[in-house]
Write a protein that holds these residues in place. Sequence first.
Motif, PDB file in Angstrom:
ATOM      1  N   LEU A  66      52.382  11.044 123.044  1.00  0.00           N
ATOM      2  CA  LEU A  66      51.565  10.171 122.206  1.00  0.00           C
ATOM      3  C   LEU A  66      52.066   8.734 122.160  1.00  0.00           C
ATOM      4  CD1 LEU A  66      50.915  12.508 119.132  1.00  0.00           C
ATOM      5  CD2 LEU A  66      49.369  12.035 121.030  1.00  0.00           C
ATOM      6  N   ASP A  67      53.384   8.546 122.124  1.00  0.00           N
ATOM      7  CA  ASP A  67      53.919   7.204 121.928  1.00  0.00           C
ATOM      8  C   ASP A  67      54.632   6.638 123.147  1.00  0.00           C
ATOM      9  OD1 ASP A  67      56.170   8.775 121.929  1.00  0.00           O
ATOM     10  OD2 ASP A  67      56.884   8.164 119.949  1.00  0.00           O
ATOM     11  N   GLY A  68      54.689   7.405 124.235  1.00  0.00           N
ATOM     12  CA  GLY A  68      55.295   6.916 125.465  1.00  0.00           C
ATOM     13  C   GLY A  68      56.805   6.865 125.463  1.00  0.00           C
ATOM     14  N   LEU A  69      57.455   7.448 124.468  1.00  0.00           N
ATOM     15  CA  LEU A  69      58.907   7.347 124.367  1.00  0.00           C
ATOM     16  C   LEU A  69      59.650   8.526 124.978  1.00  0.00           C
ATOM     17  CD1 LEU A  69      59.366   5.868 120.769  1.00  0.00           C
ATOM     18  CD2 LEU A  69      59.292   4.678 122.970  1.00  0.00           C
ATOM     19  N   GLY A  70      59.006   9.640 125.154  1.00  0.00           N
ATOM     20  CA  GLY A  70      59.690  10.802 125.692  1.00  0.00           C
ATOM     21  C   GLY A  70      59.816  10.750 127.209  1.00  0.00           C
ATOM     22  N   ALA A  71      60.769  11.532 127.721  1.00  0.00           N
ATOM     23  CA  ALA A  71      60.955  11.609 129.175  1.00  0.00           C
ATOM     24  C   ALA A  71      59.963  12.558 129.827  1.00  0.00           C
ATOM     25  CB  ALA A  71      62.386  12.070 129.476  1.00  0.00           C
ATOM     26  N   VAL A  72      59.329  13.404 129.031  1.00  0.00           N
ATOM     27  CA  VAL A  72      58.382  14.384 129.561  1.00  0.00           C
ATOM     28  C   VAL A  72      57.411  14.742 128.444  1.00  0.00           C
ATOM     29  CG1 VAL A  72      59.816  16.371 128.918  1.00  0.00           C
ATOM     30  CG2 VAL A  72      58.196  16.604 130.787  1.00  0.00           C
ATOM     31  N   ASP A  73      56.198  15.100 128.812  1.00  0.00           N
ATOM     32  CA  ASP A  73      55.241  15.640 127.847  1.00  0.00           C
ATOM     33  C   ASP A  73      55.493  17.146 127.763  1.00  0.00           C
ATOM     34  OD1 ASP A  73      53.098  16.588 126.380  1.00  0.00           O
ATOM     35  OD2 ASP A  73      51.595  15.387 127.425  1.00  0.00           O
ATOM     36  N   VAL A  74      55.902  17.634 126.593  1.00  0.00           N
ATOM     37  CA  VAL A  74      56.304  19.037 126.480  1.00  0.00           C
ATOM     38  C   VAL A  74      55.108  19.979 126.349  1.00  0.00           C
ATOM     39  CG1 VAL A  74      58.529  18.444 125.452  1.00  0.00           C
ATOM     40  CG2 VAL A  74      56.579  18.938 123.950  1.00  0.00           C
ATOM     41  N   GLY A  75      53.888  19.457 126.363  1.00  0.00           N
ATOM     42  CA  GLY A  75      52.716  20.316 126.233  1.00  0.00           C
ATOM     43  C   GLY A  75      52.681  21.454 127.242  1.00  0.00           C
ATOM     44  N   PRO A  76      52.873  21.195 128.546  1.00  0.00           N
ATOM     45  CA  PRO A  76      52.887  22.301 129.511  1.00  0.00           C
ATOM     46  C   PRO A  76      54.029  23.291 129.264  1.00  0.00           C
ATOM     47  CG  PRO A  76      52.467  20.220 130.623  1.00  0.00           C
ATOM     48  CD  PRO A  76      52.842  19.883 129.214  1.00  0.00           C
ATOM     49  N   TRP A  77      55.177  22.809 128.849  1.00  0.00           N
ATOM     50  CA  TRP A  77      56.269  23.722 128.507  1.00  0.00           C
ATOM     51  C   TRP A  77      55.845  24.644 127.361  1.00  0.00           C
ATOM     52  CZ3 TRP A  77      61.242  20.171 128.206  1.00  0.00           C
ATOM     53  CH2 TRP A  77      61.643  19.841 129.515  1.00  0.00           C
ATOM     54  N   LEU A  78      55.175  24.081 126.372  1.00  0.00           N
ATOM     55  CA  LEU A  78      54.793  24.858 125.193  1.00  0.00           C
ATOM     56  C   LEU A  78      53.837  25.986 125.562  1.00  0.00           C
ATOM     57  CD1 LEU A  78      54.770  25.281 122.140  1.00  0.00           C
ATOM     58  CD2 LEU A  78      52.976  23.546 121.986  1.00  0.00           C
ATOM     59  N   THR A  79      52.779  25.660 126.289  1.00  0.00           N
ATOM     60  CA  THR A  79      51.834  26.711 126.666  1.00  0.00           C
ATOM     61  C   THR A  79      52.473  27.709 127.617  1.00  0.00           C
ATOM     62  OG1 THR A  79      50.976  25.267 128.427  1.00  0.00           O
ATOM     63  CG2 THR A  79      49.821  25.247 126.319  1.00  0.00           C
ATOM     64  N   GLY A  80      53.332  27.230 128.517  1.00  0.00           N
ATOM     65  CA  GLY A  80      53.986  28.128 129.455  1.00  0.00           C
ATOM     66  C   GLY A  80      54.953  29.072 128.784  1.00  0.00           C
ATOM     67  N   LEU A  81      55.790  28.556 127.875  1.00  0.00           N
ATOM     68  CA  LEU A  81      56.766  29.407 127.207  1.00  0.00           C
ATOM     69  C   LEU A  81      56.090  30.414 126.295  1.00  0.00           C
ATOM     70  CD1 LEU A  81      59.650  30.210 126.510  1.00  0.00           C
ATOM     71  CD2 LEU A  81      59.705  28.333 124.840  1.00  0.00           C
ATOM     72  N   ASP A  82      55.074  29.987 125.563  1.00  0.00           N
ATOM     73  CA  ASP A  82      54.372  30.920 124.674  1.00  0.00           C
ATOM     74  C   ASP A  82      53.716  32.036 125.479  1.00  0.00           C
ATOM     75  OD1 ASP A  82      53.512  31.789 122.108  1.00  0.00           O
ATOM     76  OD2 ASP A  82      51.550  30.899 122.466  1.00  0.00           O
ATOM     77  N   ARG A  83      53.130  31.690 126.618  1.00  0.00           N
ATOM     78  CA  ARG A  83      52.506  32.708 127.473  1.00  0.00           C
ATOM     79  C   ARG A  83      53.556  33.697 127.982  1.00  0.00           C
ATOM     80  NH1 ARG A  83      50.342  29.471 130.631  1.00  0.00           N
ATOM     81  NH2 ARG A  83      51.901  29.490 132.297  1.00  0.00           N
ATOM     82  N   LEU A  84      54.715  33.199 128.387  1.00  0.00           N
ATOM     83  CA  LEU A  84      55.775  34.083 128.879  1.00  0.00           C
ATOM     84  C   LEU A  84      56.296  34.986 127.767  1.00  0.00           C
ATOM     85  CD1 LEU A  84      57.764  31.594 131.142  1.00  0.00           C
ATOM     86  CD2 LEU A  84      56.428  33.549 131.908  1.00  0.00           C
ATOM     87  N   LEU A  85      56.497  34.425 126.570  1.00  0.00           N
ATOM     88  CA  LEU A  85      56.979  35.231 125.452  1.00  0.00           C
ATOM     89  C   LEU A  85      56.013  36.362 125.128  1.00  0.00           C
ATOM     90  CD1 LEU A  85      58.349  32.610 122.872  1.00  0.00           C
ATOM     91  CD2 LEU A  85      59.665  34.363 124.069  1.00  0.00           C
ATOM     92  N   CYS A  86      54.726  36.020 125.046  1.00  0.00           N
ATOM     93  CA  CYS A  86      53.735  37.024 124.665  1.00  0.00           C
ATOM     94  C   CYS A  86      53.468  38.022 125.793  1.00  0.00           C
ATOM     95  CB  CYS A  86      52.434  36.341 124.261  1.00  0.00           C
ATOM     96  SG  CYS A  86      52.548  35.400 122.722  1.00  0.00           S
ATOM     97  N   GLY A  87      53.848  37.676 127.017  1.00  0.00           N
ATOM     98  CA  GLY A  87      53.614  38.570 128.145  1.00  0.00           C
ATOM     99  C   GLY A  87      54.793  39.449 128.504  1.00  0.00           C
ATOM    100  N   SER A  88      55.915  39.275 127.794  1.00  0.00           N
ATOM    101  CA  SER A  88      57.119  40.048 128.117  1.00  0.00           C
ATOM    102  C   SER A  88      57.331  41.174 127.112  1.00  0.00           C
ATOM    103  CB  SER A  88      58.344  39.125 128.116  1.00  0.00           C
ATOM    104  OG  SER A  88      59.536  39.882 128.154  1.00  0.00           O
ATOM    105  N   PRO A  89      57.346  42.432 127.544  1.00  0.00           N
ATOM    106  CA  PRO A  89      57.613  43.527 126.598  1.00  0.00           C
ATOM    107  C   PRO A  89      58.990  43.408 125.949  1.00  0.00           C
ATOM    108  CG  PRO A  89      56.707  44.372 128.658  1.00  0.00           C
ATOM    109  CD  PRO A  89      57.044  42.937 128.895  1.00  0.00           C
ATOM    110  N   GLY A  90      59.966  42.869 126.684  1.00  0.00           N
ATOM    111  CA  GLY A  90      61.317  42.814 126.155  1.00  0.00           C
ATOM    112  C   GLY A  90      61.504  41.850 125.011  1.00  0.00           C
ATOM    113  N   THR A  91      60.709  40.778 124.950  1.00  0.00           N
ATOM    114  CA  THR A  91      60.918  39.767 123.913  1.00  0.00           C
ATOM    115  C   THR A  91      60.517  40.247 122.526  1.00  0.00           C
ATOM    116  OG1 THR A  91      58.767  38.759 124.396  1.00  0.00           O
ATOM    117  CG2 THR A  91      60.706  37.818 125.495  1.00  0.00           C
ATOM    118  N   THR A  92      59.848  41.404 122.443  1.00  0.00           N
ATOM    119  CA  THR A  92      59.544  41.942 121.111  1.00  0.00           C
ATOM    120  C   THR A  92      60.817  42.288 120.355  1.00  0.00           C
ATOM    121  OG1 THR A  92      59.340  44.196 121.991  1.00  0.00           O
ATOM    122  CG2 THR A  92      57.328  42.861 121.871  1.00  0.00           C
ATOM    123  N   ALA A  93      61.949  42.402 121.055  1.00  0.00           N
ATOM    124  CA  ALA A  93      63.227  42.707 120.397  1.00  0.00           C
ATOM    125  C   ALA A  93      63.852  41.476 119.750  1.00  0.00           C
ATOM    126  CB  ALA A  93      64.205  43.314 121.407  1.00  0.00           C
TER     127      ALA A  93
END
Length: 432
Positions: A121-148
């Motif tokens: 939003l403000d141009g100050l970060g080194a990366v836009d974390v939006g893709p990381w957020l959707t990617g990590l959430d998808r991986l968490l919800c898709g892994s049976p092991g992370t329910t632990a």
Amino acid sequence: MLAAMSASPLPSRSPGDACARSSGDACPGALRLHRADDGALARIRIPGGVLTPRQAEALGQAADRLGDGELHLTSRGNVQLRGLAPDCGAELAGLLDAAGLLPSERHERVRNIVASPLSGLDGLGAVDVGPWLTGLDRLLCGSPGTTALSGRFLFALDDGRGDVDALGADLTLLGHDGDALLRVGHGDEVLRVPAADGPRAALTAAEVFLDSARGAGAWRVKDLPDADAAALPAEVVRRLRQTGTTVTTDHRPRPLEVLPPAHGPVVGGHRESALSVGVPLGRLVPAQWRLLSGAGELRLTPWRGVVVTGIGPGRAEGLSAGLAEAGLITGPGSPWAGVGACIGRPGCAKSLADVRAEAGAAVGPAGHLPVYWSGCERRCGHPHGEWIDVVATPRGHRISHVRGDLVTTGATVRDDPAALAAAVAAARGAHT
């Protein structure tokens, strides 16, 4: 239809204590309600704090129809609904599921992800974390092991500015020179991987933690024995290299100072208008929530605030005025800035005082340091970094200065509102 669990009390636990797995993880969620003195409580995980207008509207409807009408923001950018009937679980689950807020019944309590709220939003970060957020959430919800993973385990996605890196998450991804740096626990060592591999590296690190935690009885990285925690990065490197991921080690101290977004228009953005709003004590009444949810997409922050994005040309000034009139913080200098409190009495049976009312009575000129009021020694929802700690005790309110792991305990003030307000103001002023 998603299954809902009955309300159950949380076990007593002091901050920093290791949590034995034999006791069971009773951390509340959207499907597992917690029984409080003011009714059942639901905690809805909002990864990165990101809410579409439709999702925000659904949360408001759930609070109004099933609870006390208010929405409470947490120190992880999540939402709590209070005053719920103990038997409302199925209806609440249906409302949340229809709005896309429950992508996985088995994973809903492990979607604990905070993210830099101004990223992109403000141009100050080194990366836009939006893709990381959707990617990590998808991986968490898709892994049976992370329910632990426990409901306390925390991921942080920092765009390089250091804001959420300072929050002490179990696993932190940081943007740096086109790569992702992975911090495991609170140490200074980080693992450098290509940016696109960041979410997968974080998931691998969570799996390594779980393997270690099974023998140690730990909910979070800080609960592991020192030797086990120190061994985690090397094992993460080994497993990543087995998958062909390029990984090297680096050194980056974790910042101590926590820097929430300044309240007001987000400066430096070029794609859309955004407004950073503070929420006194993290409590939003229905009228305030309707104003926010009707303004654009929301990003709930770990500092009990909201960043409204996609406002549109010419609307920011009018929105800011309306939100300020409704009691929210839309600019610098508010006496409420940095003031926080747990729910206190009458909502919590363990609390020794109505700390929210006390915090309101003690509000004075804005101070440099945050001040947090706790109704008991558990200090639920306390900030990180440096702050003035006010804790209700049987002998009065103990006022301390906290900076990282260093705590300087000051005086204990008897329950006199004027004396307490003066002592808190003096403590904030002494550490400017």
